[in-house]
Design an enzyme around this catalytic site. Structure first.
Site, PDB file in Angstrom:
ATOM      1  N   ILE A  89       0.832  -1.200   0.000  1.00 64.74           N
ATOM      2  CA  ILE A  89       0.000   0.000   0.000  1.00 64.74           C
ATOM      3  C   ILE A  89       0.865   1.248   0.000  1.00 64.74           C
ATOM      4  O   ILE A  89       0.598   2.208  -0.737  1.00 64.74           O
ATOM      5  CB  ILE A  89      -0.959  -0.017   1.204  1.00 64.74           C
ATOM      6  N   ASP A  93      10.792   2.431   7.299  1.00 61.24           N
ATOM      7  CA  ASP A  93      10.417   1.035   7.104  1.00 61.24           C
ATOM      8  C   ASP A  93      11.512   0.165   7.705  1.00 61.24           C
ATOM      9  O   ASP A  93      12.705   0.450   7.530  1.00 61.24           O
ATOM     10  CB  ASP A  93      10.235   0.727   5.617  1.00 61.24           C
ATOM     11  N   ALA A  96      -4.486   2.133   8.262  1.00 58.07           N
ATOM     12  CA  ALA A  96      -3.872   0.826   8.503  1.00 58.07           C
ATOM     13  C   ALA A  96      -4.711  -0.012   9.462  1.00 58.07           C
ATOM     14  O   ALA A  96      -5.447  -0.910   9.051  1.00 58.07           O
ATOM     15  CB  ALA A  96      -2.449   1.009   9.027  1.00 58.07           C
ATOM     16  N   ARG A  97      -4.604   0.280  10.758  1.00 55.08           N
ATOM     17  CA  ARG A  97      -5.371  -0.429  11.774  1.00 55.08           C
ATOM     18  C   ARG A  97      -5.585   0.493  12.972  1.00 55.08           C
ATOM     19  O   ARG A  97      -4.718   1.280  13.337  1.00 55.08           O
ATOM     20  CB  ARG A  97      -4.637  -1.692  12.255  1.00 55.08           C
ATOM     21  N   GLU A 112     -15.001  -0.909  16.407  1.00 53.78           N
ATOM     22  CA  GLU A 112     -15.839  -0.543  15.273  1.00 53.78           C
ATOM     23  C   GLU A 112     -17.211  -1.211  15.403  1.00 53.78           C
ATOM     24  O   GLU A 112     -17.288  -2.362  15.811  1.00 53.78           O
ATOM     25  CB  GLU A 112     -15.156  -0.967  13.965  1.00 53.78           C
ATOM     26  N   HIS A 164     -13.932   2.393   7.918  1.00 55.04           N
ATOM     27  CA  HIS A 164     -13.106   1.235   7.571  1.00 55.04           C
ATOM     28  C   HIS A 164     -13.433   0.772   6.145  1.00 55.04           C
ATOM     29  O   HIS A 164     -13.797  -0.382   5.899  1.00 55.04           O
ATOM     30  CB  HIS A 164     -13.321   0.091   8.563  1.00 55.04           C
ATOM     31  N   GLY A 199     -11.317   1.361   3.350  1.00 56.01           N
ATOM     32  CA  GLY A 199     -10.163   1.461   2.473  1.00 56.01           C
ATOM     33  C   GLY A 199     -10.208   0.538   1.280  1.00 56.01           C
ATOM     34  O   GLY A 199      -9.874   0.926   0.159  1.00 56.01           O
TER      35      GLY A 199
END
Length: 317
Positions: A154, A173, A233-234, A263, A280, A282
């Site tokens: 992504i 990263d 992402a999360r 959620e 949520h 995406g």
């Protein structure tokens, strides 16, 4: 040959995933709750299934104990935080996922969020509908610095899409793809440098024990006052209470959030005009959703045919 499908929206975007299972003479049962299934419900309903085509729900030990024939969890999507790999090893269950299908869709949502934050489009829309006419003075994206934390599929897709805006990229990263970085002019730097020097920071790392609360108030305070934070992402990677504090006190200019610790979300962020919230979604495009389901279904068919999986998640001892 039995499959339980816990994804409540399965086949909503296309009949083809279900047709593939039917053509393979695989008997299916589905989550019929019309919502995300609870772990306790899954444990009761999975029964004799050999394959679970799973969503984002948490798969507890009760599920494994109540599914003596379970041999494969085929995750529809890329996030694996709901799956306990120690339990998978204990019960001899393989795991697959669909990492390629949602990448472009999530990256495109990120671009939309960034532009919305920069130009205050949602705020302007809401103002006009409230009979308030105000021309918002936004931020030009051209020439700015975009920070990316986590440059997997992504993150790389986001670099591709934003390159046309002539932005600079700072990336953190843990296993940097140096060849890709050279090709795209990406500078790999520390987390701290990304936060301190970026006009926009976008999060693209998995949720695990090392990334829970990865972005806290101290991290946000190190960002520019004019900066924006984007999390697709999360939930749990960015501490929601700290984000609320930062946004309500004007520590950063704004944020966009698509994922939450719980959620559906109904927390304090809903009170803030400088926080763009989505549900949520995406990967929620017809194309990506269909592709994700097809990839998961094909993994199930591979299991029953005794052939190798395409995208197996290998569990280390």
């Amino acid at each position: 040959m039995n499959v339980f499908i816990s994804v409540d929206t399965f086949s909503d975007t296309s009949d083809l995933p279900k047709k593939l299972l039917d053509d393979a003479n695989i008997r299916i049962r589905k989550n019929l709750h019309g919502r995300s299934i609870q772990s306790s419900e899954l444990a009761q309903e999975i029964q004799d299934a050999s394959v679970l085509i799973a969503g984002t729900e948490k798969i507890t030990e009760d599920v494994f104990q109540n599914a003596p024939n379970l041999k494969l969890i085929a995750r529809v999507g890329i996030g694996l935080d709901g799956i306990d790999f120690d339990l998978c090893k204990k019960y001899g269950v393989s795991v697959t996922y669909t990492p390629d299908a949602p990448s472009i869709a999530v990256a495109e949502l990120c671009v939309g969020m960034i532009l919305d934050l920069a130009r205050e489009m949602t705020i302007a829309n809401n103002n006009i509908k409230s009979r308030i006419w105000h021309r918002h003075m936004g931020m030009l994206l051209y020439g700015k610095t975009v920070g990316i934390i986590g440059m997997g599929r992504i993150g790389k897709s986001l670099v591709h899409l934003l390159s046309t805006f002539n932005v600079n990229f700072l990336v953190h990263d843990i296993v940097p793809d140096l060849a890709f970085g050279r090709l795209k002019g990406v500078a790999f730097v520390s987390k701290e440098e990304v936060l301190e020097n970026s006009d926009v920071v976008s999060i693209h790392i998995p949720l695990n024990e090392n990334t829970q609360d990865f972005i806290q108030l101290g991290d946000i305070k190190s960002m520019k006052k004019s900066a924006f934070l984007v999390n697709t992402a999360r939930g749990g990677i960015v501490n929601e209470k700290d984000l609320y504090t930062a946004l309500s006190q004007g520590i950063i200019a704004g944020a966009a959030v698509d994922v939450y610790e719980e959620e559906p979300y109904s927390g304090d962020l809903v009170r803030l005009n400088n926080c763009l919230l989505t549900s949520h979604m995406g990967s929620a495009t017809v194309d990506s959703r269909t592709d994700m389901e097809l990839q998961a279904v094909n993994e199930a068919i591979r299991y029953f045919n005794g052939t190798a999986f395409k995208n197996e998640v290998f569990m280390h001892n």
